[in-house]
Design an enzyme around this catalytic site. Structure first.
Site, PDB file in Angstrom:
ATOM      1  NE  ARG A  92       0.238   3.661  12.889  1.00  7.42           N
ATOM      2  CZ  ARG A  92      -0.174   4.855  12.514  1.00  7.42           C
ATOM      3  NH1 ARG A  92      -1.300   5.005  11.864  1.00  7.42           N
ATOM      4  NH2 ARG A  92       0.544   5.919  12.773  1.00  7.42           N
ATOM      5  CB  THR A  93       4.959  -1.571  13.919  1.00  7.95           C
ATOM      6  OG1 THR A  93       4.260  -0.652  14.748  1.00  7.95           O
ATOM      7  CG2 THR A  93       6.355  -1.732  14.422  1.00  7.95           C
ATOM      8  CE  LYS A 120      -0.065 -25.923  11.336  1.00  7.03           C
ATOM      9  NZ  LYS A 120       1.039 -25.821  10.371  1.00  7.03           N
TER      10      LYS A 120
END
Lengths: 347, 424
Positions: A92-93, A120
């Site tokens: 949503r954000t 990594k």
């Protein structure tokens, strides 16, 4: 009016007419002249003053209107690059920031950080420096650890917007909540506002407590004591562990998501007991003022913290309005920060 | 060679007084104190009316050998100690690998003798690999020179293992140093619970976890009769338990790090990781209570808790960042804050920084009397300066005092009558 709308089968907007805006301010907004917003980043509500908050909300009102037009573009970010770095899952954000950036004409790039270099072994700082070298203008960051966005902002030379850091702050959520309240209630001061649920693990609660406190509202926190941060009473809020008592005569009821993923285990006995004691339903809401509005930052756990029917009740719930205001507030925040960038470059 | 210090204010922590006069050193030992006439043929050092005190005995210095020499070596730590007025470093075994066998201890002792200009007294781990499962060869390690046994900030959670290790240590008269903390309650904590941790949204531990840990340890000492030292008591809530244990005649002492005496939780401010310590910094009420407990003698020892961390382990989000701060060079000026704030006077401070740790470990240092080793520090308690971390001699520069105004400068440091540091 509302009844008419319902009969017509359209979803009415329950937002009340806004206060008339002073002419000089309306002119400023229309022309897009710079309004003063003396901050380089938007890292939290804590450093903002009430005029800063009002500046964002006024600007957001303009964008809320724009967003209802057919042509939603206002290319104040044209030529600028916005990178959304999400170190924590978000739909949503992230979508809201992406739409906001695109409507303002920025080049928007999304990076799902869990999948990339973190695996990594690259440190947060190195990731930030790498992106910084690509000259973004706006960096939108969400991170699972408190303070991580502050740390990142120290190492880059673009504007950083905090899209949520750990349990610390989520400023744009508090701003969109404030805008929703202001439009529904016609003001953002002297309101009695209840924030209910998992306060301890919630950055939304922290930012809202700070914002609503700065704007001189009365704040009540309701939740089981195991989900209350320690010494929260010293923040100028009233603390309740009983919904009926806490909701008495409030204007706004703000529910929080029960953050299951943050639970170390054993904060509450069970979901059903939580729903029984703290879940918002019509019966508990009856203790609030008759015109009290219901808010939720989403995503909702229906039947855990809020009754599904109530969440859909267009007469009480402003949950969809919150989502709508989210885009407007993020456009406003990025617009104001971009003006500062442009002014700094011109100088 | 004979050395005479003239025109000095001599701090005698044993007698609790400051004497104006001179001090004579011969053959690495103090010959006399008080008399200010230089013997014939002696080299004379004019102290210019400044303070001359026994060198600091710092209990619990981490030197990162073996394993992480890039963070701190015996050479760099020794130079930092000399510059900070620390003449004896009692080193911690929380290296990688841990100092848990006579062989590793011998390596460490050799390195220390080669490289460090100050006295180094090593401690050894209480359990193998500091893992809290099997006790180390306490007897052999004592023969090899281990002054005390500690798993540092690892709490031995298995009370059976800890109880047996304490019993065994008692039979050899060995001192056991532990970190009083309830390990499950404090797991994952980066701050002390309270208003500040709530604002910052940091995972926090109640100060009560320290008392719970101390209570458990006290019960075990009562059970075993062991010689015990609590490395850091940092909360007001733990003090009554400590007081009772002492009143009951248990062989218990307690220490506190200088950072917990001079800083509080608010100093973390915007997630400054140099202020991340273990245990985390406490509230101001706790800091004051603990400072006064040092003044009253309830807490016996102040140490620097010197913990070097490189930039990489500190340049992380607060929760992830490593704990600890370097403290050797800032120990004395930081401690001067307690004197200038009139919490305690200089002899009381030196009792906690020098005499008590020496006594607890059975070392002859820490005293200003004839026959004691001539480990001395000459300092000006009032000289002001702004701390600049790039000026530190440690390989790691993680001091929380960077940029702060401080008072108190070491002018000269002597170990066994030899000058090992002189300020320019």
């Amino acid at each position: 009016m509302r009844q008419f709308a319902q009969e017509q089968g359209r979803r009415p907007s329950i937002t009340l007419p806004r206060r008339a805006m002073p002419a000089y301010k309306a002119a400023t907004l229309q022309k897009g002249l710079p309004m003063s917003f003396p901050h380089r980043h938007l890292l939290g509500i804590e450093p903002l003053s009430p005029p800063d908050i009002t500046a964002i909300l006024d600007r957001a009102d303009f964008y809320a209107d724009l967003n209802r037009q057919a042509d939603k573009h206002n290319d104040v970010l044209a030529g600028m690059t916005q990178i959304n770095m999400f170190f924590e899952n978000s739909t949503r954000t992230q979508a809201s920031f992406e739409i906001a950036g695109k409507r303002l004409g920025a080049d928007v790039m999304n990076m799902a950080m869990q999948a990339s270099s973190i695996k990594k072994g690259e440190t947060l700082i190195d990731t930030a420096l790498t992106l910084n070298a690509m000259h973004p203008d706006l960096l939108v960051v969400r991170h699972p650890q408190s303070g991580a966005v502050d740390l990142l902002a120290q190492k880059v030379n673009c504007a950083v917007l905090n899209a949520g850091d750990g349990r610390h702050e989520h400023p744009t959520q508090a701003l969109l909540d404030a805008l929703t309240i202001r439009r529904a209630k016609g003001r953002l001061h002297r309101l009695s506002i209840a924030i209910c649920g998992d306060i301890a693990h919630s950055r939304v609660a922290r930012s809202n407590i700070m914002l609503l406190g700065k704007m001189e509202n009365r704040i009540r926190l309701i939740g089981p004591p195991t989900l209350m941060p320690s010494q929260i009473g010293e923040f100028g809020v009233e603390v309740f562990d009983d919904m009926a008592e806490g909701l008495k005569d409030v204007d706004v009821v703000m529910m929080l998501r029960l953050q299951k993923e943050r639970m170390d285990g054993g904060f509450i006995p069970s979901e059903r007991e939580y729903y029984h004691r703290y879940g918002l339903d019509a019966e508990k809401l009856a203790h609030a003022k008759p015109d009290a509005i219901v808010m939720h930052p989403g995503p909702m756990n229906r039947g855990v913290e809020i009754d599904g029917t109530l969440a859909d009740d267009i007469n009480r719930s402003v949950i969809q309005d919150q989502v709508e205001m989210g885009v407007a507030v993020r456009m406003a925040a990025m617009d104001l920060l971009a003006q500062n960038i442009r002014n700094a470059r011109a100088a | 060679m004979t050395l005479h210090f003239t025109n000095a204010k001599l701090i005698d922590p044993d007698a609790g007084q400051i004497i104006t006069g001179g001090l004579t050193v011969s053959g690495g030992k103090i010959l006399q104190i008080g008399e200010d006439t230089a013997p014939k043929g002696a080299d004379v050092i004019d102290c210019g009316g400044q303070y001359l005190a026994p060198g600091i005995v710092d209990l619990g210095v981490k030197v990162c050998e073996p394993g992480e020499r890039h963070k701190e070596s015996y050479r760099s730590a020794g130079q930092a100690a000399a510059a900070g007025g620390v003449t004896t470093m009692i080193t911690r075994p929380d290296t990688d690998p841990a100092i848990d066998s006579p062989e590793v201890l011998e390596f460490v002792t050799r390195r220390a003798n080669e490289a460090a200009p100050v006295n180094v007294v090593p401690m050894a781990a209480l359990t193998k690999g500091r893992a809290g499962r099997e006790m180390t060869e306490i007897g052999f390690l004592m023969d090899a020179g281990a002054a005390a046994f500690t798993d540092c900030d690892h709490v031995v959670t298995d009370t059976k293992v800890f109880g047996r290790a304490l019993t065994y240590a008692r039979s050899l008269g060995a001192l056991v140093i532990a970190h009083p903390q309830e390990p499950i309650l404090s797991k994952g904590a980066a701050a002390t619970s309270g208003k500040f941790a709530s604002v910052r949204g940091l995972p926090a531990v109640s100060p009560m976890a320290e008392r719970m840990g101390l209570d458990r340890d006290i019960a075990l000492i009562e059970m075993t009769g062991a010689k015990y030292h609590a490395d850091q008591i940092t909360t007001a809530r733990a003090l009554p338990a400590l007081e009772r244990a002492k009143a009951n005649g248990l062989d218990i002492t307690a220490g506190v790090g200088i950072h917990h005496l001079t800083l509080n939780a608010l100093d973390v401010a915007d997630y400054r990781t140099f202020f991340k310590l273990k245990p985390p910094l406490r509230d101001e009420e706790d800091r004051l209570a603990v400072a006064h407990a040092v003044a009253s003698g309830l807490i016996d020892i102040i140490c620097s808790m010197h913990t070097p961390q490189d930039e990489e382990s500190k340049r992380l989000p607060f929760e992830e960042a490593a704990s600890g701060a370097v403290g050797l060079e800032t120990f004395l000026p930081a401690a001067m804050r307690l004197v200038h704030a009139e919490v305690m006077d200089l002899p009381t401070l030196w009792r906690a920084m020098s005499l008590n740790p020496a006594k607890r470990l059975g070392l002859p240092a820490g005293r200003l009397q004839a026959g004691a080793p001539a480990d001395l520090v000459l300092f000006n308690p009032d000289a002001p300066f702004v701390m600049d971390r790039s000026s530190l001699r440690s390989k790691s520069l993680n001091t929380p005092f960077d940029g702060m105004r401080m008072q108190g400068k070491v002018l000269k440091t002597f170990v066994a009558g030899n000058c090992v540091f002189e300020a320019h």
